[in-house]
Scaffold this motif. Structure first.
Motif, PDB file in Angstrom:
ATOM      1  N   MET A   1       0.836  -1.171   0.000  1.00  0.00           N
ATOM      2  CA  MET A   1       0.000   0.000   0.000  1.00  0.00           C
ATOM      3  C   MET A   1       0.887   1.243   0.000  1.00  0.00           C
ATOM      4  SD  MET A   1      -2.954   1.058   2.660  1.00  0.00           S
ATOM      5  CE  MET A   1      -2.145   2.080   3.856  1.00  0.00           C
ATOM      6  N   ARG A   2       0.598   2.148  -0.898  1.00  0.00           N
ATOM      7  CA  ARG A   2       1.376   3.367  -1.028  1.00  0.00           C
ATOM      8  C   ARG A   2       0.538   4.546  -0.546  1.00  0.00           C
ATOM      9  NH1 ARG A   2       2.858   7.531  -4.193  1.00  0.00           N
ATOM     10  NH2 ARG A   2       5.024   7.772  -4.789  1.00  0.00           N
ATOM     11  N   LEU A   3       1.103   5.355   0.332  1.00  0.00           N
ATOM     12  CA  LEU A   3       0.398   6.522   0.844  1.00  0.00           C
ATOM     13  C   LEU A   3       0.569   7.694  -0.113  1.00  0.00           C
ATOM     14  CD1 LEU A   3       1.413   6.419   4.610  1.00  0.00           C
ATOM     15  CD2 LEU A   3      -0.769   5.775   3.615  1.00  0.00           C
ATOM     16  N   ASP A   4      -0.492   8.463  -0.306  1.00  0.00           N
ATOM     17  CA  ASP A   4      -0.356   9.655  -1.130  1.00  0.00           C
ATOM     18  C   ASP A   4       0.314  10.764  -0.314  1.00  0.00           C
ATOM     19  OD1 ASP A   4      -2.498  10.135   0.557  1.00  0.00           O
ATOM     20  OD2 ASP A   4      -3.598  11.328  -0.916  1.00  0.00           O
ATOM     21  N   ARG A   5       0.672  11.847  -0.960  1.00  0.00           N
ATOM     22  CA  ARG A   5       1.442  12.910  -0.325  1.00  0.00           C
ATOM     23  C   ARG A   5       0.671  13.583   0.812  1.00  0.00           C
ATOM     24  NH1 ARG A   5       5.397  14.303   2.233  1.00  0.00           N
ATOM     25  NH2 ARG A   5       5.726  16.503   2.332  1.00  0.00           N
ATOM     26  N   LEU A   6      -0.636  13.749   0.672  1.00  0.00           N
ATOM     27  CA  LEU A   6      -1.408  14.371   1.752  1.00  0.00           C
ATOM     28  C   LEU A   6      -1.444  13.498   3.000  1.00  0.00           C
ATOM     29  CD1 LEU A   6      -4.435  16.096  -0.002  1.00  0.00           C
ATOM     30  CD2 LEU A   6      -2.408  17.140   0.997  1.00  0.00           C
ATOM     31  N   ALA A   7      -1.516  12.191   2.824  1.00  0.00           N
ATOM     32  CA  ALA A   7      -1.500  11.292   3.982  1.00  0.00           C
ATOM     33  C   ALA A   7      -0.151  11.356   4.688  1.00  0.00           C
ATOM     34  CB  ALA A   7      -1.817   9.866   3.554  1.00  0.00           C
ATOM     35  N   VAL A   8       0.921  11.402   3.923  1.00  0.00           N
ATOM     36  CA  VAL A   8       2.261  11.524   4.515  1.00  0.00           C
ATOM     37  C   VAL A   8       2.386  12.864   5.232  1.00  0.00           C
ATOM     38  CG1 VAL A   8       4.718  11.701   3.972  1.00  0.00           C
ATOM     39  CG2 VAL A   8       3.315   9.956   2.867  1.00  0.00           C
ATOM     40  N   SER A   9       1.873  13.917   4.610  1.00  0.00           N
ATOM     41  CA  SER A   9       1.909  15.239   5.227  1.00  0.00           C
ATOM     42  C   SER A   9       1.114  15.253   6.532  1.00  0.00           C
ATOM     43  CB  SER A   9       1.351  16.273   4.256  1.00  0.00           C
ATOM     44  OG  SER A   9       1.417  17.552   4.801  1.00  0.00           O
ATOM     45  N   TRP A  10      -0.030  14.591   6.536  1.00  0.00           N
ATOM     46  CA  TRP A  10      -0.850  14.507   7.740  1.00  0.00           C
ATOM     47  C   TRP A  10      -0.103  13.770   8.851  1.00  0.00           C
ATOM     48  CZ3 TRP A  10      -3.551  10.191   9.936  1.00  0.00           C
ATOM     49  CH2 TRP A  10      -4.448  10.543  10.935  1.00  0.00           C
ATOM     50  N   LEU A  11       0.582  12.685   8.510  1.00  0.00           N
ATOM     51  CA  LEU A  11       1.370  11.952   9.503  1.00  0.00           C
ATOM     52  C   LEU A  11       2.518  12.797  10.041  1.00  0.00           C
ATOM     53  CD1 LEU A  11       1.418   8.424   7.846  1.00  0.00           C
ATOM     54  CD2 LEU A  11       0.164   9.126   9.894  1.00  0.00           C
ATOM     55  N   ILE A  12       3.148  13.563   9.169  1.00  0.00           N
ATOM     56  CA  ILE A  12       4.216  14.471   9.603  1.00  0.00           C
ATOM     57  C   ILE A  12       3.659  15.508  10.567  1.00  0.00           C
ATOM     58  CG2 ILE A  12       5.767  16.315   8.812  1.00  0.00           C
ATOM     59  CD1 ILE A  12       6.219  14.600   6.269  1.00  0.00           C
ATOM     60  N   LEU A  13       2.498  16.077  10.242  1.00  0.00           N
ATOM     61  CA  LEU A  13       1.878  17.066  11.129  1.00  0.00           C
ATOM     62  C   LEU A  13       1.498  16.460  12.476  1.00  0.00           C
ATOM     63  CD1 LEU A  13      -0.316  19.026   8.588  1.00  0.00           C
ATOM     64  CD2 LEU A  13       1.642  19.900   9.861  1.00  0.00           C
ATOM     65  N   LEU A  14       1.018  15.224  12.463  1.00  0.00           N
ATOM     66  CA  LEU A  14       0.715  14.547  13.733  1.00  0.00           C
ATOM     67  C   LEU A  14       1.974  14.374  14.578  1.00  0.00           C
ATOM     68  CD1 LEU A  14      -1.815  11.717  12.791  1.00  0.00           C
ATOM     69  CD2 LEU A  14      -2.217  13.695  14.236  1.00  0.00           C
ATOM     70  N   GLY A  15       3.060  13.958  13.953  1.00  0.00           N
ATOM     71  CA  GLY A  15       4.316  13.790  14.682  1.00  0.00           C
ATOM     72  C   GLY A  15       4.839  15.099  15.236  1.00  0.00           C
ATOM     73  N   LEU A  16       4.811  16.156  14.413  1.00  0.00           N
ATOM     74  CA  LEU A  16       5.271  17.462  14.887  1.00  0.00           C
ATOM     75  C   LEU A  16       4.387  17.984  16.012  1.00  0.00           C
ATOM     76  CD1 LEU A  16       6.180  19.173  11.494  1.00  0.00           C
ATOM     77  CD2 LEU A  16       7.766  18.457  13.277  1.00  0.00           C
ATOM     78  N   SER A  17       3.092  17.739  15.928  1.00  0.00           N
ATOM     79  CA  SER A  17       2.184  18.170  16.997  1.00  0.00           C
ATOM     80  C   SER A  17       2.447  17.403  18.290  1.00  0.00           C
ATOM     81  CB  SER A  17       0.735  17.979  16.565  1.00  0.00           C
ATOM     82  OG  SER A  17       0.437  18.835  15.483  1.00  0.00           O
ATOM     83  N   ALA A  18       2.736  16.114  18.177  1.00  0.00           N
ATOM     84  CA  ALA A  18       3.048  15.321  19.369  1.00  0.00           C
ATOM     85  C   ALA A  18       4.328  15.833  20.030  1.00  0.00           C
ATOM     86  CB  ALA A  18       3.186  13.845  19.002  1.00  0.00           C
ATOM     87  N   VAL A  19       5.344  16.141  19.239  1.00  0.00           N
ATOM     88  CA  VAL A  19       6.591  16.675  19.791  1.00  0.00           C
ATOM     89  C   VAL A  19       6.327  18.037  20.439  1.00  0.00           C
ATOM     90  CG1 VAL A  19       8.899  17.514  19.186  1.00  0.00           C
ATOM     91  CG2 VAL A  19       8.050  15.389  18.199  1.00  0.00           C
ATOM     92  N   THR A  20       5.503  18.860  19.814  1.00  0.00           N
ATOM     93  CA  THR A  20       5.159  20.167  20.374  1.00  0.00           C
ATOM     94  C   THR A  20       4.482  20.012  21.733  1.00  0.00           C
ATOM     95  OG1 THR A  20       4.901  21.098  18.163  1.00  0.00           O
ATOM     96  CG2 THR A  20       3.874  22.295  19.968  1.00  0.00           C
ATOM     97  N   LEU A  21       3.528  19.083  21.816  1.00  0.00           N
ATOM     98  CA  LEU A  21       2.845  18.859  23.092  1.00  0.00           C
ATOM     99  C   LEU A  21       3.802  18.375  24.174  1.00  0.00           C
ATOM    100  CD1 LEU A  21      -0.499  17.240  21.941  1.00  0.00           C
ATOM    101  CD2 LEU A  21      -0.207  19.413  23.119  1.00  0.00           C
TER     102      LEU A  21
END
Length: 102
Positions: free
Chosen positions: A1-21
């Protein structure tokens, strides 16, 4: 299964938000008050990274001209830099309430 760019971007944003918290909750009482100037700089750097991710991939500025990317990214950096300078000046006592009551 290949993720599209928006899904990867969403995962990146989730990770950055977790680090921010995690970074913001690092203060002793959980209020985030103990992060200091270096912590504030790290939080603002994460904010710039999240903002660029949103600008480039959700607003599709990666397809726009280079001038728009530079202009809006520069705006993000300048705004976060101004916020950091004001925070640092307040932490160092250069600005704030008269009499130094803290």
């Amino acid at each position: 299964m290949r993720l599209d760019r928006l899904a990867v971007s969403w995962l990146i944003l989730l990770g950055l938000s977790a680090v921010t918290l995690l970074l913001a909750r690092h203060g002793g009482d959980g209020s985030g008050a103990g992060v200091g100037v270096a912590g504030a700089a790290a939080l603002l750097a994460l904010a710039v990274a999240k903002g660029r991710e949103i600008l480039l991939h959700y607003l599709e500025l990666d397809r726009a001209g280079m001038a728009w990317r530079v202009l809006l990214s520069g705006y993000l950096v300048a705004l976060c830099g101004a916020i950091l300078l004001i925070y640092a000046a307040g932490s160092l006592g250069w600005i704030g309430p008269a009499g130094g009551a803290r």
